[in-house]
Every structure is written in structure tokens, then in C-alpha cells.
Design a protein around this motif. Structure first.
Motif, PDB file in Angstrom:
ATOM      1  N   THR A 171       0.853  -1.188   0.000  1.00 33.54           N
ATOM      2  CA  THR A 171       0.000   0.000   0.000  1.00 33.54           C
ATOM      3  C   THR A 171       0.887   1.235   0.000  1.00 33.54           C
ATOM      4  OG1 THR A 171      -0.139   0.172   2.420  1.00 33.54           O
ATOM      5  CG2 THR A 171      -1.860  -1.115   1.317  1.00 33.54           C
ATOM      6  N   MET A 172       0.351   2.329  -0.490  1.00 31.12           N
ATOM      7  CA  MET A 172       1.050   3.609  -0.438  1.00 31.12           C
ATOM      8  C   MET A 172       0.525   4.411   0.750  1.00 31.12           C
ATOM      9  SD  MET A 172       3.279   3.559  -2.759  1.00 31.12           S
ATOM     10  CE  MET A 172       3.687   2.601  -4.222  1.00 31.12           C
ATOM     11  N   TYR A 223      -1.691   6.964  -1.240  1.00 30.41           N
ATOM     12  CA  TYR A 223      -1.438   8.395  -1.408  1.00 30.41           C
ATOM     13  C   TYR A 223      -0.329   8.623  -2.434  1.00 30.41           C
ATOM     14  CZ  TYR A 223      -4.228   8.712   2.801  1.00 30.41           C
ATOM     15  OH  TYR A 223      -5.255   8.599   3.706  1.00 30.41           O
ATOM     16  N   ASP A 224      -0.633   9.486  -3.420  1.00 24.83           N
ATOM     17  CA  ASP A 224       0.355   9.783  -4.458  1.00 24.83           C
ATOM     18  C   ASP A 224       1.635  10.369  -3.868  1.00 24.83           C
ATOM     19  OD1 ASP A 224      -1.566   8.943  -6.220  1.00 24.83           O
ATOM     20  OD2 ASP A 224      -1.980  10.912  -7.079  1.00 24.83           O
ATOM     21  N   THR A 225       1.500  11.167  -2.813  1.00 25.73           N
ATOM     22  CA  THR A 225       2.687  11.785  -2.216  1.00 25.73           C
ATOM     23  C   THR A 225       3.625  10.739  -1.622  1.00 25.73           C
ATOM     24  OG1 THR A 225       1.365  12.168  -0.216  1.00 25.73           O
ATOM     25  CG2 THR A 225       1.606  14.007  -1.752  1.00 25.73           C
ATOM     26  N   SER A 250      -4.574   2.856  -8.658  1.00 28.76           N
ATOM     27  CA  SER A 250      -4.635   4.151  -7.986  1.00 28.76           C
ATOM     28  C   SER A 250      -3.227   4.675  -7.690  1.00 28.76           C
ATOM     29  CB  SER A 250      -5.497   4.019  -6.725  1.00 28.76           C
ATOM     30  OG  SER A 250      -5.850   5.279  -6.212  1.00 28.76           O
ATOM     31  N   ALA A 251      -2.888   4.905  -6.410  1.00 27.19           N
ATOM     32  CA  ALA A 251      -1.557   5.419  -6.096  1.00 27.19           C
ATOM     33  C   ALA A 251      -0.464   4.426  -6.459  1.00 27.19           C
ATOM     34  CB  ALA A 251      -1.465   5.780  -4.614  1.00 27.19           C
ATOM     35  N   SER A 253      -6.980   8.517 -11.251  1.00 29.78           N
ATOM     36  CA  SER A 253      -7.537   9.712 -10.625  1.00 29.78           C
ATOM     37  C   SER A 253      -7.697   9.557  -9.123  1.00 29.78           C
ATOM     38  CB  SER A 253      -8.914  10.007 -11.236  1.00 29.78           C
ATOM     39  OG  SER A 253      -9.611  10.987 -10.497  1.00 29.78           O
ATOM     40  N   ASP A 254      -7.549  10.680  -8.406  1.00 31.27           N
ATOM     41  CA  ASP A 254      -7.962  10.688  -7.009  1.00 31.27           C
ATOM     42  C   ASP A 254      -9.451  10.337  -6.943  1.00 31.27           C
ATOM     43  OD1 ASP A 254      -5.430  11.556  -6.397  1.00 31.27           O
ATOM     44  OD2 ASP A 254      -6.004  13.641  -6.054  1.00 31.27           O
TER      45      ASP A 254
END
Length: 462
Positions: A262-263, A306-308, A363-364, A390-391
Motif C-alpha cells: 500500500t502507499m 497516497y500519491d505523495t 490508484s496510487a 484519478s484521485d
């Protein structure tokens, strides 16, 4: 006329307006202080379907689509974490964001809060269906390419409900509205006759096979086999499991192996998007990978986050700054937001990296794949990713139910739309083969290790 690539267009915008690009962000409401005076009043987002009313004591969020509007029923004043910082973008326009490196949202000043936002009209089932349909029509990505006729879907859904429809009839209408959307970011949640109902129509083909093989198991046996395959099969009992069981890593002699499932959520006592619990794990792993012939980074079972976080991990493999992709809200007149990878100041590995993906990667996990593919030392191996970049945009409904949808377009380096398509590997490899769902992953990784040693995999040469 030759069409500029997206990143070239972004560069032109940056040259044309350096002052805007370099303007600082300010707190919407500094601790113990009132909301910034410049923000007082009503603002409407470009895309996303939000209106926010700023007063001296804080913000109130409204959801809007078409002519409809209602106060967001969630208790938090900023439930989606998008209104912590702001900056001016010219007369009557501001950017709001949750953090300096987060997604940026453009808002335009309204003369007043629209009357429907404070109207007392009851939210009957037919109005809820109309709002949901208008939301998907306005913000769902690539509807035309996907041949989604939202006016027809809206009419069909409204034919099933009236002002006094039951919850069961409302559920049937809303679930019919989104029928056939094979999208992991689309969700519908509600209560019907005292029982919770959940509709999440975007499961990957591999996970559908897992569920079909063990309908009552909820992936438990499969996930246990996946874990044991990594720790025992691949890492031969010498691996590490860390960061709240989200990260596996170790060395197989001259080949490093890093698996991220997971991110985010790397510690139970930290916020899910907090990267600090991950940093020491990566420090230790990267130090152990020093001198390795190559490194395998495995996100074949990464469910997003999370993309960050993905950006922070990708920085561990970058030798110099790289442009990765850009994103823009659906249906909005707004410049794309470019996303770059900057080399980390901490320990890095800049040798050959083989990134393993599958149709579960989503996703992320997919935006991380995009970031990694921007690096010339990275080769994507495995299966095509899920195609949901996309978010996820939450939309709480006025009756206490909730839905969610994607509402952004992600653009590759050549300006191509990626939503709904996925990232095709440079080197195809069956990661979760039909005939061996439980043990096929470990066998595939061991086979990849053998090919790396033989020099039979190759690199992208970007």
C-alpha cells in the motif's frame, strides 16, 4: 498544426507566468486567528463540484451539480483535506490545497452563495438520483470515449423513483445508474431496511479469480500464500517485514527485492499519509541494496493509497529531476498540474530497477508506476495496471448515503489520457497465472531473478 505534448505546454505556461508559479501559499486560517480576510465569501471549484463559503470563523463546504446544491453532511469543515493553504491566482481566482506538494484546486469567486445551497426543499429520492446523475455527467472521466450516455442513464434511473420512493427503490435506481462501470474508484454505500449495502464494481480480473476460487475466504488464504511466497520462497527466510506489514524487503544474493503493498498506513499510531514511519525502513533497505546487481520493486499487489507517498518512494531511485505526468480536473478550464520526481536526499539506489506490476496495481500504485517509468533505470515487468489513476472524489449524499467517483484526467509525458487504460509493461510476465494463483507470484519473481542474472530481461533505455 503540430500538437504540443502536455509537458511542453506546461513549460510554456511556466515561462509565461513565473510570478504565479513562484507565489507562496498561506494558511487559510492560522492557529488562533480568523480566516484570511481575502477569502471571505463564496467560491466555486473548477471541476469536482464544490462550493465553499468562508466566514471569519472557518469554512462551510457544499456539494453541487447542475442547479442543485446542499451543505456537505460530514462533520469536519474540511473533510477531504483540500483547504489548508491558499494563494491568489489573479482577480477573483484562488488555489486551495491541503499541502504544499498536494493536488491544487482552482476556485472562482461567486457574487453570493447560490440560493439552492441554503434552500429548505426536501431531498426526495428523485432529487438524489438527479444529483448523482448530474455529478457523473459533469465529472466522470472520458465518458464519451467509454460510450456512457448519462442523459439516457439519468432518464432510466428517474423512471424507477418518485418523490416517495422507498430506500430499496432508490438503491435500485442508483445502482442501475452506475451499472457496467468497471472502475475501482466508483462506489455506492447506503442503508436499506436496516442493512448496509455496498457496491464497488471495479474489482480486477485477478481478484475476481481469487474470490471465485474461495468465495468465503475474503482473500485470507491467498494473501497468506502471497506473504509466505515472498518471505520463504523468494527471500528464503532472510527477508524483513516492516512498516505495519506494508513492506517486505531483502536480498537474494546479488539481487535486491522490495515489495510495497500500500502507499500509506505505515504505522498504527500515525496518519495514513504520514511518510515518516516508512523513511527508516527505506533507509535500512537501500543501505542493504548497495552494490546489488539490480533491484526488483514489486507493486503487483499494491492497492493504492497516497500519491505523495509514491512520489517519496520513487525519489529513492532518481539520479536527477524528472517530469512524470500531469493531472487536470474533468470539465474544468484549468492548466494541468505537472508532477515531478526529485532525487531524495536520503540513501538511494540508482542502478537497474525492475518494477513488477499486475492488474491489481491500482490508484496510487499506478501513479507510482508512472513516476518510476519516468526514470531511465527502471523497466516495468509483469501485467498491465488497472487503469484507475484519478484521485477518488467522495460525494456524501443528503440522505446519509455516499458515493464516490474519479474526477480527474491523468496525462502521460506525450499528453495521452491514461484513465481507464492502464500502463502496459515493457516486458510482459504472468504474475498471477490462472493455473497457480497461490504460488505463481513467487515462482514468477524467482524466474525474473534468474533472467536478470542471465541478462535476458533487458532495460528500457529511456
Amino acid at each position: 498544426m503540430k500538437r504540443l505534448s502536455l509537458l511542453a505546454a506546461v513549460a510554456v505556461l511556466a515561462v509565461a507566468a513565473p510570478a504565479i508559479a513562484e507565489s507562496p501559499f498561506w494558511p487559510v486560517q492560522a492557529k488562533g486567528q480568523p480566516v484570511a480576510a481575502e477569502l471571505r465569501g463564496a467560491w466555486k471549484s473548477r471541476g469536482y463540484g464544490w462550493i465553499v463559503q468562508f466566514g471569519p470563523d472557518g469554512a462551510q463546504l457544499f456539494q453541487t451539480a447542475g442547479e442543485a446544491c446542499y451543505p456537505d453532511p460530514r462533520r469536519e469543515p474540511d473533510p477531504d483535506g483540500v483547504m489548508a493553504l491558499w494563494r491568489a491566482e489573479g482577480q477573483g481566482t484562488i488555489t486551495l490545497t491541503g499541502s504544499q506538494d498536494g493536488t491544487r484546486y482552482l476556485f472562482d469567486k461567486l457574487p453570493n452563495l447560490p440560493t439552492p445551497c441554503i434552500a429548505a426543499a426536501a431531498w426526495t429520492p428523485d432529487r438524489i438520483v438527479a444529483f448523482a446523475a448530474d455529478t457523473f455527467a459533469a465529472y466522470y472521466p472520458r465518458s464519451a470515449e467509454r460510450k456512457l450516455d448519462w442523459p439516457a442513464r439519468k432518464a432510466a434511473a428517474l423512471a424507477q423513483v418518485g418523490p416517495s420512493a422507498t430506500d430499496a427503490q432508490l438503491w435500485t435506481a442508483l445502482s442501475g445508474l452506475i451499472a457496467g462501470l468497471d472502475d475501482p474508484h466508483v462506489e455506492l454505500h447506503g442503508i436499506v431496511d436496516g442493512s448496509r449495502r455496498d457496491l464497488e464494481p471495479g474489482e480486477s480480473p485477478t481478484l475476481n479469480r481469487v474470490h471465485a476460487a474461495d468465495p468465503q475466504g475474503e482473500e485470507k488464504a491467498w494473501l497468506q500464500a502471497y506473504r509466505e511466497g515472498i518471505l520463504t520462497g523468494i527471500l528464503q527466510g532472510r527477508g524483513r517485514q516492516a512498516a505495519n506489514n506494508r513492506v517486505f524487503w531483502g536480498r537474494v544474493d546479488d539481487i535486491g527485492y522490495l515489495n510495497i503493498v500500500t502507499m500509506g498506513a505505515f504505522a498504527r499510531n500515525a496518519a495514513p499519509d504520514d511518510p515518516r514511519p516508512l523513511d527508516p525502513v527505506l533507509d535500512e533497505a537501500m543501505a542493504a541494496f548497495a552494490g546489488a546487481k539490480a533491484l526488483i520493486v514489486d507493486v503487483s499487489n499494491n492497492r493504492g493509497g497516497y500519491d505523495t507517498i509514491g512520489q517519496r518512494i520513487a525519489a529513492r531511485f532518481a539520479a536527477r529531476p524528472r517530469a512524470a505526468y500531469a493531472k487536470v480536473p474533468v470539465g474544468a478550464k484549468a492548466p494541468p498540474q505537472p508532477i515531478k520526481i526529485e532525487p531524495a536526499s536520503a540513501v538511494r539506489f540508482t542502478g537497474p530497477v525492475y518494477l513488477v506490476t499486475s492488474d491489481i496495481t491500482v490508484s496510487a500504485g499506478e501513479t507510482f508506476t508512472l513516476m518510476m517509468k519516468a526514470l531511465p533505470n527502471v523497466t516495468q515487468v509483469g501485467g498491465t495496471t488497472r487503469g484507475a489513476f484519478s484521485d477518488q472524489l467522495p460525494k456524501p449524499l443528503p440522505n446519509g448515503w455516499a458515493m464516490a467517483l474519479p474526477a480527474e484526467l491523468y496525462k502521460g509525458p506525450e499528453g495521452q489520457d491514461l484513465e481507464g487504460r492502464g500502463l502496459v509493461p515493457d516486458v510482459p510476465m504472468a504474475v498471477f497465472p490462472d493455473g497457480d494463483l497461490s504460488n505463481g507470484h513467487a515462482k514468477a519473481i524467482l524466474g525474473l531473478i534468474a533472467k536478470i542474472r542471465e541478462g535476458a530481461v533487458g532495460t528500457t533505455g529511456r
